[in-house]
Design a protein around this motif. Structure first.
Motif, PDB file in Angstrom:
ATOM      1  N   ARG A 223     -21.127 -34.107 -37.223  1.00  0.00           N
ATOM      2  CA  ARG A 223     -21.941 -35.307 -37.052  1.00  0.00           C
ATOM      3  C   ARG A 223     -22.922 -35.129 -35.894  1.00  0.00           C
ATOM      4  O   ARG A 223     -24.098 -35.486 -36.001  1.00  0.00           O
ATOM      5  N   SER A 226     -25.819 -33.041 -36.801  1.00  0.00           N
ATOM      6  CA  SER A 226     -26.811 -33.674 -37.675  1.00  0.00           C
ATOM      7  C   SER A 226     -27.877 -34.429 -36.891  1.00  0.00           C
ATOM      8  O   SER A 226     -28.920 -34.780 -37.456  1.00  0.00           O
ATOM      9  N   ASN A 262     -17.554 -40.252 -39.980  1.00  0.00           N
ATOM     10  CA  ASN A 262     -18.355 -39.135 -39.491  1.00  0.00           C
ATOM     11  C   ASN A 262     -19.131 -38.468 -40.624  1.00  0.00           C
ATOM     12  O   ASN A 262     -20.305 -38.104 -40.458  1.00  0.00           O
ATOM     13  N   THR A 266     -23.175 -38.315 -41.063  1.00  0.00           N
ATOM     14  CA  THR A 266     -23.832 -37.016 -41.211  1.00  0.00           C
ATOM     15  C   THR A 266     -24.821 -37.043 -42.371  1.00  0.00           C
ATOM     16  O   THR A 266     -25.975 -36.613 -42.235  1.00  0.00           O
TER      17      THR A 266
END
Length: 464
Positions: A223, A226, A262, A266
Motif C-alpha cells: 500500500r 502505491s 490495504n 492499493t
C-alpha cells in the motif's frame, strides 16, 4: 480516492524526536512494534557505514545501504525464517513511509531493488495459500486400526500422537519418566519440538497467526509503495501484484479486514493506470485471475455493508470505466451496478452518496445503452433529485447529479420516463439559482423536440 501524502509530524517541545504517526497497516502491537522497529534500525545501522541521518522513514535507500542490503532484504523475505522476515518487513515498513516534502540526495529508490516487489507479494501469497475457509479444512477422523502403533501407513502419524507427547521407542506411547532418589519427575516432549526454534513458523494456530501478521505487514508495504510516483507504473503493469490484491479483495468475507483494506487502497491508488486486459495477456500468471473475476471481486465489495468498502468499490468502478479498454469487463454487470449505486443514494451517509453520484456520472457518459438502463432503474431519478434538493453538502456532487439528469434526457427514448418529473425540474429551476442553467437545458431538451402531441403542448421551456 485521492492520493494523499502523510503529514509531517512536528517535533516534541524542547527539540525532542517525535515518532511518526502509527499507520494502520503495521501488524504488531504498539509497544512490540516500537521495540521491533528500533531493533530493525539498529541492525541496519550496524550493517552499513552510512550516516544514521540517512536512515529512517523514507522512500529511498542510501547508496551504501543499498549496495550491501538490497540482496539481504530480498533473501530475508524469501527465506521464510521468522527473524529474517520480521527484520525485512520492519525495515521496509520504515523505508516505505514518506514524510511530506522529504527529499534526500545520494539515494537509490526502492523501485530499483530487483525482485523486491515479487518477494513481498510472495509473503501475502504464502498466507493466502493456507487461509482456507473452515469448511474446506480436512475434518478429524477417528483412527481405530493400528491405534497402538506409532506408524500405520495411513498418513496420519501426526494425528495418532498425543497433542502434547511424542512416542519413546523404548516404552511406547506416553511421557518418559525419570526416577530420582527423592521424587519422580515427568518430562513431556511436544510433537512440534523440532519446529520450536525461533527461525521457522509452526504449523499450529499460533503459526497461522504469525503468518497472517506477516501478510498484513506486507500488504501495508505494498500500500505504501502505491503512493510512490516511481512505483505506480511498475505496479499497475505487474500482473502478479494486481492478481494478489484482487484476490485479497475477492476474499473480503473471510479475510483479515486490515489486509482487505490495504489491498483496496492499493488498487484505488493504481486505478488510473489499471488495464484489466492484463489478466488475459502473455505475462506470467501466479493466480488464475481474469478481468471478469476482478470486476466480480469489486462487485462483492460494492455489496458490502461496511461503508468504507462499498464507497471505495463505487469509486473504483467509476474510475475503471474511464479507460475504454475496461468497458467490455464492466458493462456486462451494468444492471447490478446501477441498482446498487442507486441504493447507495438512499443512504444517509454523504460519502456513500458522493461515491455513487460520481460513479453514475462516469457510467452515464459511456454510451446510449448505459443511459437507457440507468433511466429505467427504479428510484434513480427520484434519488438524484433528492441529492440536489436536500442538498448534498458538497456543491460539486449536486452539480454532477444535475449533469447525470442532463445526460439521461439527451436520449429520446428516455423522454417519456422523465416527463413525469417535469414539475420537479421546473421547481428547482425557479427556486435554486445554482443549478438553474442545468435544469433549463434539461427542460429544453425534454420539450423542444416533442415526440407526441401532449409533449408538444408543454414545449414552453425553450425560451427560458
Amino acid at each position: 480516492m485521492q492520493k494523499r501524502d502523510q503529514s509531517k509530524q512536528s517535533g516534541a517541545s524542547g527539540g525532542g524526536y517525535a515518532a511518526p504517526p502509527a499507520k494502520r497497516g503495521r501488524p504488531f502491537g504498539s509497544s512490540n512494534s516500537n521495540n521491533a522497529n528500533a531493533a530493525a534500525i539498529a541492525a541496519v545501522a550496524a550493517d552499513t557505514p552510512a550516516p544514521s541521518t540517512l536512515l529512517g522513514p523514507s522512500l529511498q535507500l542510501s547508496s551504501s545501504f543499498a549496495d550491501q542490503n538490497n540482496k539481504r532484504i530480498v533473501l530475508a523475505l524469501q527465506s521464510g525464517l521468522k527473524s529474517e522476515l520480521t527484520w525485512a518487513l520492519n525495515t521496509l515498513t520504515l523505508l516505505s513511509f514518506k514524510e511530506k516534502d522529504e527529499v534526500r540526495r545520494d539515494a537509490t529508490t526502492l523501485a530499483k531493488v530487483p525482485g523486491l516487489l515479487d518477494a513481498i507479494l510472495q509473503v501475502i501469497d504464502d498466507w493466502r495459500d493456507i487461509a482456507l475457509p473452515r469448511e474446506f479444512v480436512r475434518t478429524t477422523r477417528v483412527r481405530l486400526l493400528g491405534a497402538n502403533s506409532v506408524v500405520t501407513g495411513f498418513g496420519n502419524e501426526y494425528k495418532g500422537l498425543s497433542s502434547n507427547d511424542v512416542p519413546n521407542p523404548s516404552v511406547g506411547f506416553g511421557p518418559t519418566t525419570e526416577a530420582s532418589p527423592q521424587t519422580r519427575t515427568t518430562k513431556t516432549h511436544p510433537t512440534e519440538w523440532w519446529l520450536n526454534e525461533d527461525g521457522v513458523f509452526n504449523l499450529d494456530e499460533e503459526g497461522r497467526m504469525e503468518k497472517q501478521q506477516c501478510a498484513v505487514a506486507a500488504s501495508n508495504i505494498i500500500r505504501n509503495f502505491s503512493f510512490m510516483v516511481e512505483y505506480e507504473t511498475v505496479m499497475a503493469q505487474h500482473r502478479h501484484c494486481l492478481e494478489t490484491v484482487f484476490q485479497c479483495i475477492e476474499g473480503h468475507i473471510t479475510e483479515d479486514e486490515e489486509l482487505v483494506t490495504n489491498a483496496l487502497e492499493t488498487v484505488a491508488n493504481l486505478v488510473p493506470l489499471v488495464d484489466l486486459r492484463i489478466f488475459s495477456s502473455s505475462k506470467p500468471s501466479f493466480i488464475k485471475m481474469t478481468g471478469k473475476r476482478a470486476v466480480q471481486a469489486i462487485m462483492g465489495m460494492l455489496g458490502s455493508s461496511v461503508r468504507t468498502w462499498h464507497c471505495a468499490a463505487a469509486d473504483l468502478l467509476g474510475r475503471l470505466i474511464l479507460n475504454p479498454d475496461n468497458e467490455p469487463f464492466i458493462l456486462p454487470f451494468g444492471p447490478q451496478i446501477y441498482k446498487r449505486l442507486v441504493d447507495l443514494l438512499s443512504l444517509p451517509a454523504v460519502d456513500a452518496q458522493a461515491a455513487a453520484v460520481v460513479a453514475l456520472h462516469h457510467l452515464a457518459e459511456v454510451n446510449m445503452d448505459c443511459r437507457l438502463k440507468l433511466a429505467s432503474e427504479r428510484w434513480a431519478v427520484d434519488r438524484l433529485l433528492k441529492v440536489i434538493k436536500t442538498p448534498h453538502p458538497v456543491p460539486e456532487i449536486c452539480r454532477k447529479a444535475a449533469m447525470i439528469l442532463e445526460s439521461l434526457v439527451s436520449e429520446p427514448q428516455n423522454k417519456n420516463l422523465l416527463l413525469a418529473y417535469e414539475n420537479a425540474f421546473a421547481e428547482i429551476l425557479l427556486s435554486d439559482g445554482k443549478y438553474s442553467e442545468a435544469f433549463a437545458r434539461i427542460l429544453y431538451e425534454l420539450t423542444s423536440r416533442p415526440s407526441n402531441k401532449v409533449a408538444a403542448a408543454r414545449g414552453i421551456w425553450g425560451g427560458m
